[in-house]
Design an enzyme around this catalytic site. Sequence first.
Site, PDB file in Angstrom:
ATOM      1  N   ASN A 151       0.791  -1.238   0.000  1.00  0.00           N
ATOM      2  CA  ASN A 151       0.000   0.000   0.000  1.00  0.00           C
ATOM      3  C   ASN A 151       0.820   1.283   0.000  1.00  0.00           C
ATOM      4  O   ASN A 151       0.317   2.322  -0.398  1.00  0.00           O
ATOM      5  CB  ASN A 151      -1.009  -0.009   1.154  1.00  0.00           C
ATOM      6  CG  ASN A 151      -0.347  -0.031   2.499  1.00  0.00           C
ATOM      7  OD1 ASN A 151       0.752  -0.552   2.654  1.00  0.00           O
ATOM      8  ND2 ASN A 151      -0.993   0.528   3.491  1.00  0.00           N
ATOM      9  N   LYS A 174      12.749  -7.100   0.651  1.00  0.00           N
ATOM     10  CA  LYS A 174      11.767  -7.984   0.006  1.00  0.00           C
ATOM     11  C   LYS A 174      10.448  -7.206  -0.115  1.00  0.00           C
ATOM     12  O   LYS A 174       9.681  -7.096   0.845  1.00  0.00           O
ATOM     13  CB  LYS A 174      11.636  -9.249   0.864  1.00  0.00           C
ATOM     14  CG  LYS A 174      10.288  -9.943   0.874  1.00  0.00           C
ATOM     15  CD  LYS A 174       9.952 -10.644  -0.404  1.00  0.00           C
ATOM     16  CE  LYS A 174       8.547 -11.207  -0.336  1.00  0.00           C
ATOM     17  NZ  LYS A 174       7.542 -10.358  -1.010  1.00  0.00           N
ATOM     18  N   GLY A 227       2.730  -5.497   7.312  1.00  0.00           N
ATOM     19  CA  GLY A 227       1.811  -6.310   6.513  1.00  0.00           C
ATOM     20  C   GLY A 227       0.664  -6.794   7.372  1.00  0.00           C
ATOM     21  O   GLY A 227       0.261  -6.130   8.328  1.00  0.00           O
ATOM     22  N   GLY A 232       2.512 -11.298  10.205  1.00  0.00           N
ATOM     23  CA  GLY A 232       3.270 -10.724  11.322  1.00  0.00           C
ATOM     24  C   GLY A 232       3.505 -11.743  12.427  1.00  0.00           C
ATOM     25  O   GLY A 232       4.601 -11.822  12.999  1.00  0.00           O
ATOM     26  N   GLU A 249       4.659  -3.959  12.078  1.00  0.00           N
ATOM     27  CA  GLU A 249       3.560  -3.003  11.926  1.00  0.00           C
ATOM     28  C   GLU A 249       2.469  -3.725  11.161  1.00  0.00           C
ATOM     29  O   GLU A 249       2.699  -4.195  10.044  1.00  0.00           O
ATOM     30  CB  GLU A 249       4.000  -1.765  11.125  1.00  0.00           C
ATOM     31  CG  GLU A 249       4.993  -0.881  11.838  1.00  0.00           C
ATOM     32  CD  GLU A 249       4.455  -0.239  13.108  1.00  0.00           C
ATOM     33  OE1 GLU A 249       3.224  -0.262  13.328  1.00  0.00           O
ATOM     34  OE2 GLU A 249       5.282   0.260  13.886  1.00  0.00           O
ATOM     35  N   CYS A 283      -3.079   1.580   6.683  1.00  0.00           N
ATOM     36  CA  CYS A 283      -3.269   0.997   8.014  1.00  0.00           C
ATOM     37  C   CYS A 283      -3.740   2.053   8.998  1.00  0.00           C
ATOM     38  O   CYS A 283      -4.289   1.731  10.048  1.00  0.00           O
ATOM     39  CB  CYS A 283      -2.019   0.276   8.493  1.00  0.00           C
ATOM     40  SG  CYS A 283      -0.541   1.197   8.220  1.00  0.00           S
ATOM     41  N   GLN A 330      -8.305  -8.319  -3.148  1.00  0.00           N
ATOM     42  CA  GLN A 330      -8.670  -7.285  -2.171  1.00  0.00           C
ATOM     43  C   GLN A 330     -10.102  -6.806  -2.422  1.00  0.00           C
ATOM     44  O   GLN A 330     -10.854  -6.559  -1.482  1.00  0.00           O
ATOM     45  CB  GLN A 330      -7.676  -6.114  -2.241  1.00  0.00           C
ATOM     46  CG  GLN A 330      -7.960  -4.996  -1.255  1.00  0.00           C
ATOM     47  CD  GLN A 330      -7.884  -5.440   0.203  1.00  0.00           C
ATOM     48  OE1 GLN A 330      -6.928  -6.099   0.609  1.00  0.00           O
ATOM     49  NE2 GLN A 330      -8.898  -5.109   1.016  1.00  0.00           N
ATOM     50  N   GLU A 382     -10.116  -5.593  10.314  1.00  0.00           N
ATOM     51  CA  GLU A 382      -9.638  -4.637   9.324  1.00  0.00           C
ATOM     52  C   GLU A 382     -10.110  -5.051   7.929  1.00  0.00           C
ATOM     53  O   GLU A 382      -9.921  -6.192   7.519  1.00  0.00           O
ATOM     54  CB  GLU A 382      -8.113  -4.559   9.343  1.00  0.00           C
ATOM     55  CG  GLU A 382      -7.600  -3.480   8.413  1.00  0.00           C
ATOM     56  CD  GLU A 382      -6.084  -3.338   8.464  1.00  0.00           C
ATOM     57  OE1 GLU A 382      -5.391  -4.355   8.342  1.00  0.00           O
ATOM     58  OE2 GLU A 382      -5.609  -2.195   8.602  1.00  0.00           O
ATOM     59  N   GLU A 461       9.060   2.818  14.469  1.00  0.00           N
ATOM     60  CA  GLU A 461       9.741   3.173  13.235  1.00  0.00           C
ATOM     61  C   GLU A 461       9.814   4.691  13.127  1.00  0.00           C
ATOM     62  O   GLU A 461       9.027   5.399  13.727  1.00  0.00           O
ATOM     63  CB  GLU A 461       8.973   2.622  12.034  1.00  0.00           C
ATOM     64  CG  GLU A 461       8.814   1.114  12.099  1.00  0.00           C
ATOM     65  CD  GLU A 461       8.467   0.510  10.745  1.00  0.00           C
ATOM     66  OE1 GLU A 461       9.373   0.355   9.920  1.00  0.00           O
ATOM     67  OE2 GLU A 461       7.283   0.215  10.527  1.00  0.00           O
TER      68      GLU A 461
END
Length: 480
Positions: A151, A174, A227, A232, A249, A283, A330, A382, A461
């Site tokens: 995204n 990656k 992701g 995660g 995250e 997110c 999606q 989500e 981050e």
Amino acid sequence: MNPSPYANYIAGQWLEGPSQRANINPSDTRDLIGHYSQADAAQVELALASAAAAAPAWGLSTPQQRADALDTIGQELLARKDALGELLAREEGKTRVEGIGEVARAAAIFKFFAQEALRQRGDKLASVRPGVEVEVTREPLGVVGLITPWNFPAAIPAWKIAPALAFGNAVLFKPAELVPGTAWALSEIISRAGLPAGVFQLLMGPGAVVGQAMLDDARVQGLSFTGSVGTGARVAQAAVQRGAKFQLEMGGKNPWVVLDDADLDLAVNCAVQSAFFSTGQRCTAASRLIVHKAVYAQFVEKMAEATRALRVGHALAPDTQIGPVIDEQQLNQDLRYIAMARAEGARPVCGGELLKRDTPGHFLSPALFADCDNAMQHCREEIFGPVASVIPADNYEHALDLANDTPFGLSSGICTRSLKHASHFKRHAQAGMVMVNLPTAGVDYHVPFGGRKASSQGAREQGSYAAEFFSSVKTSYLLP
Ligand code: ADP
């Protein structure tokens, strides 16, 4: 050196993979952006060995050397932001303006971390023992694996790669399968910034092969992942098992609270931006609009009007405000949640329909549901699409309870003119980021980004806090 088109960058060379993946424009599925190499296990092994060999010397490189490389990357990104922003919009589906803005932000991040490389500090203290000196310093982790989602194809890679290099780590990058174009273009710029071979490597390929190999290999000392919650958890499990450092995250179910004293135009404007811009694929998007009952009816009416007026279309068309959904998978997820909201008794106000445009693309009108209950499944999970649910609240305390009643805790926003409520909300919102009279999405690049609960794990981050993850603290004692 003239790199082969869309190959991986391994050990200072452009290496084509044994297979390729087509990169398709979600605004026009007839538009093939290119074929991108997919690494296999043998290429991943080559990259791991090269990173491990390069890491020790790079870890001892001078801050000036790192600052120069990062600044060079930032400068070129800025100079080419229009073309790269267009490529980003073409492959990801956010609008051209959003794409260019994202590349400019990536440039700013590289330039910020160029300077951070020069600002690495330590502490020198007097020991509690006579004559002994104590020093606290920071050292790189070694090799880090950076796994990114689709995204934000420029900004998220930038906010992982730049600090990783600034603090002296060797990087395995990656990117997500759906956005190799921006990742490749960014990597091509990095490949010309004067870094020694093996210090930065691009490994495009499937998460289950390339990503998983990075999780499982003892030479990778740090894993930074953005992701889904499911992946995660795999990252965390693998990292804990072999003692690697990790940072995650993941998702959000971010609330936007509207109190009875709010400027309703501002409340609606922020809600539309937070819920629907970038097609809701952020997110930090607001998906729960929690509204005081005194202004509820008025808010829903204004929100419906603003939502209906949004122009959905080809990401590169000049008047488009909302681009397509990234891909069919999606889109199906969005449609599944829209059907679920209806089935759960939420009142469909507008949107949620497939749209036909001049080009074949995944176009969906932003969906607004009213009279939702926070316990409904579509209000708890989500969706990651342009879907917003309005939930009524009796008063401020009730609104705060609803805002916090979620497994996630990334961003939390409130619209109010009351200093008392704004201040209380800042203190009591269970989220890593709080917005007062500002959209839940849209953050500065020089301050920490991250959440609580199921949204994030590990160190923050961005900004100077990025040092917490990308370096390791050492305490040394010396008796002269
Ligand atoms: P999204 O829903 O955003 O696609 P994912 O968690 O599936 O979320 O993907 C985020 C990133 O994680 C992508 O780069 C993807 O390739 C990678 N990934 C997926 N599966 C794995 C895995 N088993 N190990 C490591 N990385 C993975």
